[in-house]
Design a protein around this motif. Sequence first.
Motif, PDB file in Angstrom:
ATOM      1  N   THR A  45      18.548  42.527 -11.905  1.00 22.21           N
ATOM      2  CA  THR A  45      18.021  41.397 -12.675  1.00 22.21           C
ATOM      3  C   THR A  45      19.100  40.323 -12.776  1.00 22.21           C
ATOM      4  N   VAL A  46      18.678  39.196 -13.315  1.00 20.37           N
ATOM      5  CA  VAL A  46      19.598  38.071 -13.443  1.00 20.37           C
ATOM      6  C   VAL A  46      20.770  38.417 -14.382  1.00 20.37           C
ATOM      7  N   ASP A  47      20.512  39.338 -15.315  1.00 22.67           N
ATOM      8  CA  ASP A  47      21.584  39.743 -16.243  1.00 22.67           C
ATOM      9  C   ASP A  47      22.678  40.542 -15.548  1.00 22.67           C
ATOM     10  N   ASP A  48      22.372  41.075 -14.361  1.00 23.10           N
ATOM     11  CA  ASP A  48      23.393  41.820 -13.617  1.00 23.10           C
ATOM     12  C   ASP A  48      24.408  40.901 -12.949  1.00 23.10           C
ATOM     13  N   ILE A  49      24.079  39.601 -12.877  1.00 22.83           N
ATOM     14  CA  ILE A  49      25.012  38.667 -12.216  1.00 22.83           C
ATOM     15  C   ILE A  49      26.146  38.330 -13.190  1.00 22.83           C
ATOM     16  N   ASP A  50      27.387  38.490 -12.715  1.00 24.71           N
ATOM     17  CA  ASP A  50      28.539  38.200 -13.581  1.00 24.71           C
ATOM     18  C   ASP A  50      28.845  36.713 -13.611  1.00 24.71           C
ATOM     19  N   ILE A  51      28.750  36.072 -12.452  1.00 23.18           N
ATOM     20  CA  ILE A  51      29.115  34.648 -12.389  1.00 23.18           C
ATOM     21  C   ILE A  51      28.302  33.958 -11.291  1.00 23.18           C
ATOM     22  N   ILE A  52      27.876  32.745 -11.605  1.00 22.78           N
ATOM     23  CA  ILE A  52      27.092  31.962 -10.644  1.00 22.78           C
ATOM     24  C   ILE A  52      27.870  30.695 -10.311  1.00 22.78           C
ATOM     25  N   VAL A  53      28.025  30.426  -9.019  1.00 26.57           N
ATOM     26  CA  VAL A  53      28.625  29.160  -8.581  1.00 26.57           C
ATOM     27  C   VAL A  53      27.479  28.321  -8.015  1.00 26.57           C
ATOM     28  N   PRO A  54      26.954  27.381  -8.821  1.00 26.39           N
ATOM     29  CA  PRO A  54      25.815  26.591  -8.348  1.00 26.39           C
ATOM     30  C   PRO A  54      26.267  25.310  -7.659  1.00 26.39           C
ATOM     31  N   HIS A  55      25.350  24.686  -6.928  1.00 26.17           N
ATOM     32  CA  HIS A  55      25.608  23.344  -6.410  1.00 26.17           C
ATOM     33  C   HIS A  55      25.907  22.420  -7.597  1.00 26.17           C
ATOM     34  N   GLN A  56      26.984  21.642  -7.464  1.00 23.19           N
ATOM     35  CA  GLN A  56      27.418  20.777  -8.570  1.00 23.19           C
ATOM     36  C   GLN A  56      26.749  19.404  -8.399  1.00 23.19           C
ATOM     37  N   ALA A  57      25.509  19.302  -8.886  1.00 28.60           N
ATOM     38  CA  ALA A  57      24.770  18.043  -8.731  1.00 28.60           C
ATOM     39  C   ALA A  57      24.845  17.222 -10.005  1.00 28.60           C
ATOM     40  N   ASN A  58      24.675  17.900 -11.120  1.00 29.22           N
ATOM     41  CA  ASN A  58      24.559  17.208 -12.397  1.00 29.22           C
ATOM     42  C   ASN A  58      24.638  18.288 -13.480  1.00 29.22           C
ATOM     43  N   ILE A  59      25.481  18.110 -14.475  1.00 24.92           N
ATOM     44  CA  ILE A  59      25.660  19.148 -15.496  1.00 24.92           C
ATOM     45  C   ILE A  59      24.352  19.434 -16.234  1.00 24.92           C
ATOM     46  N   ARG A  60      23.525  18.385 -16.385  1.00 22.81           N
ATOM     47  CA  ARG A  60      22.259  18.592 -17.113  1.00 22.81           C
ATOM     48  C   ARG A  60      21.298  19.478 -16.314  1.00 22.81           C
ATOM     49  N   ILE A  61      21.349  19.376 -15.002  1.00 25.31           N
ATOM     50  CA  ILE A  61      20.508  20.255 -14.165  1.00 25.31           C
ATOM     51  C   ILE A  61      20.943  21.709 -14.367  1.00 25.31           C
ATOM     52  N   ILE A  62      22.258  21.937 -14.360  1.00 31.32           N
ATOM     53  CA  ILE A  62      22.762  23.310 -14.508  1.00 31.32           C
ATOM     54  C   ILE A  62      22.433  23.842 -15.904  1.00 31.32           C
ATOM     55  N   GLU A  63      22.606  22.993 -16.928  1.00 31.68           N
ATOM     56  CA  GLU A  63      22.304  23.429 -18.302  1.00 31.68           C
ATOM     57  C   GLU A  63      20.834  23.789 -18.473  1.00 31.68           C
ATOM     58  N   THR A  64      19.955  22.957 -17.920  1.00 27.80           N
ATOM     59  CA  THR A  64      18.508  23.232 -18.050  1.00 27.80           C
ATOM     60  C   THR A  64      18.146  24.504 -17.301  1.00 27.80           C
ATOM     61  N   ALA A  65      18.705  24.671 -16.101  1.00 29.63           N
ATOM     62  CA  ALA A  65      18.417  25.873 -15.315  1.00 29.63           C
ATOM     63  C   ALA A  65      18.925  27.124 -16.030  1.00 29.63           C
ATOM     64  N   ALA A  66      20.114  27.015 -16.635  1.00 29.63           N
ATOM     65  CA  ALA A  66      20.686  28.155 -17.368  1.00 29.63           C
ATOM     66  C   ALA A  66      19.748  28.565 -18.504  1.00 29.63           C
ATOM     67  N   LYS A  67      19.249  27.552 -19.210  1.00 27.35           N
ATOM     68  CA  LYS A  67      18.327  27.820 -20.327  1.00 27.35           C
ATOM     69  C   LYS A  67      17.062  28.507 -19.813  1.00 27.35           C
ATOM     70  N   ASN A  68      16.514  27.989 -18.707  1.00 32.93           N
ATOM     71  CA  ASN A  68      15.290  28.571 -18.149  1.00 32.93           C
ATOM     72  C   ASN A  68      15.498  29.999 -17.653  1.00 32.93           C
ATOM     73  N   LEU A  69      16.719  30.300 -17.238  1.00 37.23           N
ATOM     74  CA  LEU A  69      17.022  31.657 -16.776  1.00 37.23           C
ATOM     75  C   LEU A  69      17.401  32.580 -17.938  1.00 37.23           C
ATOM     76  N   GLY A  70      17.606  31.980 -19.127  1.00 40.05           N
ATOM     77  CA  GLY A  70      18.031  32.765 -20.282  1.00 40.05           C
ATOM     78  C   GLY A  70      19.475  33.214 -20.172  1.00 40.05           C
ATOM     79  N   LEU A  71      20.284  32.431 -19.472  1.00 44.25           N
ATOM     80  CA  LEU A  71      21.695  32.797 -19.283  1.00 44.25           C
ATOM     81  C   LEU A  71      22.612  31.823 -20.022  1.00 44.25           C
ATOM     82  N   PRO A  72      23.735  32.313 -20.557  1.00 43.85           N
ATOM     83  CA  PRO A  72      24.684  31.396 -21.193  1.00 43.85           C
ATOM     84  C   PRO A  72      25.412  30.557 -20.144  1.00 43.85           C
ATOM     85  N   MET A  73      25.817  29.351 -20.522  1.00 44.50           N
ATOM     86  CA  MET A  73      26.537  28.466 -19.585  1.00 44.50           C
ATOM     87  C   MET A  73      27.842  29.095 -19.097  1.00 44.50           C
ATOM     88  N   GLU A  74      28.393  30.034 -19.897  1.00 43.11           N
ATOM     89  CA  GLU A  74      29.658  30.683 -19.511  1.00 43.11           C
ATOM     90  C   GLU A  74      29.521  31.423 -18.179  1.00 43.11           C
TER      91      GLU A  74
END
Length: 330
Positions: A247-276
């Motif tokens: 599951t997504v909770d098994d992932i320790d760290i995600i390196v996403p495409h750096q397009a826009n911090i707001r995109i990453i924040e919204t995606a993190a929220k939708n995935l239920g993952l902390p920004m950390e």
Amino acid sequence: MSGIKILATGSCKPALTITNDDLKKCIDTNDEWIHSRTGISTRRMTNGEPTWYIGAAAAKQALERAKLSPEKIDMIICTTITGDYFTPSCAAVIGREIGAVGCPAFDISAACSGFVYALDIAQKYLASGAMKNVLVVSAERLSTITNFTDRSSCILFGDGAAAAVVTSSDKFYSSYMGCDGTGMKYLYAKADHRDHPFTDSPVYYDDQTSPDAPVGVLVQDGKEVYKFATKALPHALMSALEGTGRTVDDIDIIVPHQANIRIIETAAKNLGLPMEKFFVNIEHSGNTSSASIPIALDEAMISGAVHEGQTLGLCGFGAGLTQAAIIMDT
Ligand code: COA
């Protein structure tokens, strides 16, 4: 399950630093607007160095760190949308520069998903046993296709390169790649064609790209790309996880495409993952298209944020519209 091991990474950040205030020379803008909407403060730009040059610099560093001589490279894949030549490929030129000649070398164009696409292609060759070491280089000079009179897009982009030397491993690996060309109209740059002695002016896909759009520069519908990106990031990661029992909770760290911090924040929220759980370096790099994930990965590996014994997620999304993700144990 045939995984990959990233033996080493390297990067090249061009010397020129362009601040948000510097952009006032071209457009009516301010630091507060750009930073609050994108998370970007500065981006790097080349000062005449070609794309192959910054790619080769990153590749040399990766090879040095991997303690591997260029003759040991079995294939070079370069990802770029801003190569210096129509032909030869940027990979061919980089191979020449670093002394890796003879092995297959080619470019792929998958915009901001390019690095993840390339790594997944590398994994297939490594898994087959046909190859031992693959060099993936992502090199971009977005400054060459940025429209510096369009204030809603020119604020986003920067230049840079990074490389990874990969070999096979027996660790967990799963991936997803996708593309939906019906969204091409939201982010494109028309190729610059010359006058032709026998035919009229070039025909583009004119019900998809505006006939009035300037040639050779990026055209973007920011709102549509934003909507796509906030869905693509979770979708690609979840698709890569499908059928793996993880599951997504098994992932320790995600390196996403750096397009826009707001995109990453919204995606993190939708995935239920902390920004950390997301490695972010956009503040001082901007969006470097396919180079953004490996530049961030290089920083993450050097700082120790990404290390052995983790489950790592990589996720790209961009023009095409493409999206791709890899989940792998390091
Ligand atoms: N500085 C100051 N004002 C600006 C500006 C700038 N650089 N760019 C646009 N504005 C203004 C607009 O003119 C508009 O003013 P108005 O309301 O008076 O007409 C206002 O700010 C809002 O513009 P809008 O285009 O609606 O902004 P936005 O909130 O959609 O943000 C982006 C624009 C580009 C930051 C946002 O759409 C985005 O991040 N999209 C995704 C882009 C991306 O990541 N692309 C690459 C994906 S791989």
